[in-house]
Scaffold this motif. Sequence first.
Motif, mmCIF file in Angstrom:
data_model
loop_
_atom_site.group_PDB
_atom_site.id
_atom_site.type_symbol
_atom_site.label_atom_id
_atom_site.label_comp_id
_atom_site.label_asym_id
_atom_site.label_seq_id
_atom_site.Cartn_x
_atom_site.Cartn_y
_atom_site.Cartn_z
ATOM 1 N N ASN A 33 0.841 -1.192 0.000
ATOM 2 C CA ASN A 33 0.000 0.000 0.000
ATOM 3 C C ASN A 33 0.876 1.242 0.000
ATOM 4 N N VAL A 34 0.515 2.187 -0.858
ATOM 5 C CA VAL A 34 1.250 3.438 -0.974
ATOM 6 C C VAL A 34 0.277 4.572 -0.677
ATOM 7 N N THR A 35 0.541 5.303 0.393
ATOM 8 C CA THR A 35 -0.282 6.459 0.745
ATOM 9 C C THR A 35 0.074 7.615 -0.184
ATOM 10 N N LEU A 36 -0.947 8.248 -0.731
ATOM 11 C CA LEU A 36 -0.750 9.388 -1.621
ATOM 12 C C LEU A 36 -1.088 10.676 -0.886
ATOM 13 N N ALA A 37 -0.210 11.662 -1.023
ATOM 14 C CA ALA A 37 -0.421 12.948 -0.361
ATOM 15 C C ALA A 37 -0.078 14.072 -1.333
ATOM 16 N N PRO A 38 -0.743 15.220 -1.190
ATOM 17 C CA PRO A 38 -0.385 16.357 -2.029
ATOM 18 C C PRO A 38 1.101 16.660 -1.892
ATOM 19 N N ALA A 39 1.732 17.019 -3.023
ATOM 20 C CA ALA A 39 3.176 17.236 -3.022
ATOM 21 C C ALA A 39 3.531 18.386 -3.955
ATOM 22 N N LYS A 40 4.750 18.870 -3.785
ATOM 23 C CA LYS A 40 5.261 19.907 -4.669
ATOM 24 C C LYS A 40 5.626 19.275 -6.013
ATOM 25 N N PRO A 41 5.519 20.032 -7.094
ATOM 26 C CA PRO A 41 5.846 19.489 -8.414
ATOM 27 C C PRO A 41 7.345 19.521 -8.700
ATOM 28 N N THR A 42 8.135 18.998 -7.770
ATOM 29 C CA THR A 42 9.583 18.968 -7.953
ATOM 30 C C THR A 42 10.024 17.555 -8.310
ATOM 31 N N GLY A 43 11.119 17.448 -9.025
ATOM 32 C CA GLY A 43 11.668 16.150 -9.386
ATOM 33 C C GLY A 43 10.871 15.414 -10.437
ATOM 34 N N GLY A 45 7.940 14.881 -18.182
ATOM 35 C CA GLY A 45 7.497 15.758 -19.254
ATOM 36 C C GLY A 45 6.141 16.393 -19.068
ATOM 37 N N ALA A 46 5.617 16.383 -17.863
ATOM 38 C CA ALA A 46 4.281 16.933 -17.612
ATOM 39 C C ALA A 46 4.306 18.453 -17.692
ATOM 40 N N PRO A 47 3.306 19.042 -18.339
ATOM 41 C CA PRO A 47 3.200 20.506 -18.335
ATOM 42 C C PRO A 47 2.727 20.968 -16.953
ATOM 43 N N LEU A 48 3.620 21.551 -16.195
ATOM 44 C CA LEU A 48 3.318 21.923 -14.809
ATOM 45 C C LEU A 48 3.149 23.437 -14.709
ATOM 46 N N ASP A 49 1.900 23.869 -14.807
ATOM 47 C CA ASP A 49 1.596 25.282 -14.645
ATOM 48 C C ASP A 49 1.102 25.529 -13.223
ATOM 49 N N ASP A 50 0.646 26.739 -12.960
ATOM 50 C CA ASP A 50 0.192 27.090 -11.607
ATOM 51 C C ASP A 50 -1.025 26.290 -11.161
ATOM 52 N N ALA A 51 -1.814 25.813 -12.102
ATOM 53 C CA ALA A 51 -3.023 25.058 -11.769
ATOM 54 C C ALA A 51 -2.758 23.567 -11.597
ATOM 55 N N ALA A 52 -1.550 23.102 -11.903
ATOM 56 C CA ALA A 52 -1.229 21.673 -11.796
ATOM 57 C C ALA A 52 -1.281 21.221 -10.337
ATOM 58 N N ALA A 53 -1.722 19.977 -10.143
ATOM 59 C CA ALA A 53 -1.756 19.376 -8.808
ATOM 60 C C ALA A 53 -0.977 18.066 -8.866
ATOM 61 N N ARG A 63 7.371 3.957 -6.472
ATOM 62 C CA ARG A 63 6.946 5.347 -6.406
ATOM 63 C C ARG A 63 5.667 5.517 -7.214
ATOM 64 N N VAL A 64 4.719 6.207 -6.627
ATOM 65 C CA VAL A 64 3.463 6.516 -7.299
ATOM 66 C C VAL A 64 3.360 8.034 -7.358
ATOM 67 N N ILE A 65 3.166 8.543 -8.568
ATOM 68 C CA ILE A 65 3.073 9.980 -8.781
ATOM 69 C C ILE A 65 1.802 10.253 -9.569
ATOM 70 N N GLY A 66 0.924 11.056 -8.999
ATOM 71 C CA GLY A 66 -0.283 11.477 -9.697
ATOM 72 C C GLY A 66 -0.131 12.932 -10.110
ATOM 73 N N ILE A 67 -0.487 13.230 -11.357
ATOM 74 C CA ILE A 67 -0.387 14.599 -11.855
ATOM 75 C C ILE A 67 -1.699 14.966 -12.538
ATOM 76 N N LYS A 68 -2.282 16.072 -12.092
ATOM 77 C CA LYS A 68 -3.455 16.635 -12.766
ATOM 78 C C LYS A 68 -3.020 17.970 -13.326
ATOM 79 N N THR A 69 -3.180 18.133 -14.633
ATOM 80 C CA THR A 69 -2.702 19.350 -15.277
ATOM 81 C C THR A 69 -3.550 19.686 -16.489
ATOM 82 N N LEU A 70 -3.296 20.840 -17.034
ATOM 83 C CA LEU A 70 -4.001 21.287 -18.225
ATOM 84 C C LEU A 70 -3.070 21.105 -19.420
ATOM 85 N N GLU A 71 -3.552 20.377 -20.426
ATOM 86 C CA GLU A 71 -2.773 20.175 -21.643
ATOM 87 C C GLU A 71 -3.691 20.363 -22.836
ATOM 88 N N ALA A 72 -3.321 21.288 -23.726
ATOM 89 C CA ALA A 72 -4.138 21.601 -24.905
ATOM 90 C C ALA A 72 -5.570 21.942 -24.486
#
Length: 154
Positions: A10-20, A25-33, A59-68
């Motif tokens: 089990n991997v607990t997911l928590a909000p994180a900074k968009p570093t690393g 290649g994710a487009p990380l703008d101000d609205a990205a989570a 490692r589990v990384i979730g990214i929500k972002t705006l693309e196109a």
Amino acid sequence: MPSLQEARANVTLAPAKPTGLADLGAPLDDAAAVKKGRAHEFPQLLTDGAIGRRFQDLRVIGIKTLEADVTTAKVFVQFEVFGDNTAAPTNGVGFEAALFAGSEQLASLSSSSLFLPYANFWYPNRFVFEIPAADFDRADRLEFIAKPEDVRTL
């Protein structure tokens, strides 16, 4: 033929900074989570109780972002796997994963194979799954399931 037993982590997911995340290649703008979680190491045992495969740095990384102009949410599952004196079959069974919000399962994710061409060596693996943005918002845990599999021992 020896068989690996099912193993879960089990991997607990928590909000994180968009570093690393540059290599994703994710487009990380101000609205990205971003949500991140990690499990350090766990074995997958053979039916006789001996270690048959090892997983590390899951490692589990979730990214929500705006693309196109479209909001997308993706979950990256990355780990290293080691065939501990076992050789995987040519057509392995891979893994499954389940994304949860508390006890409610939001999504089922799966891959039909692992990159594990030889025994006794660590191999990096990386997978990406697209999920609904609403599931990203609610997700707080990923359960990784290494599926049972027949192997050959060295």
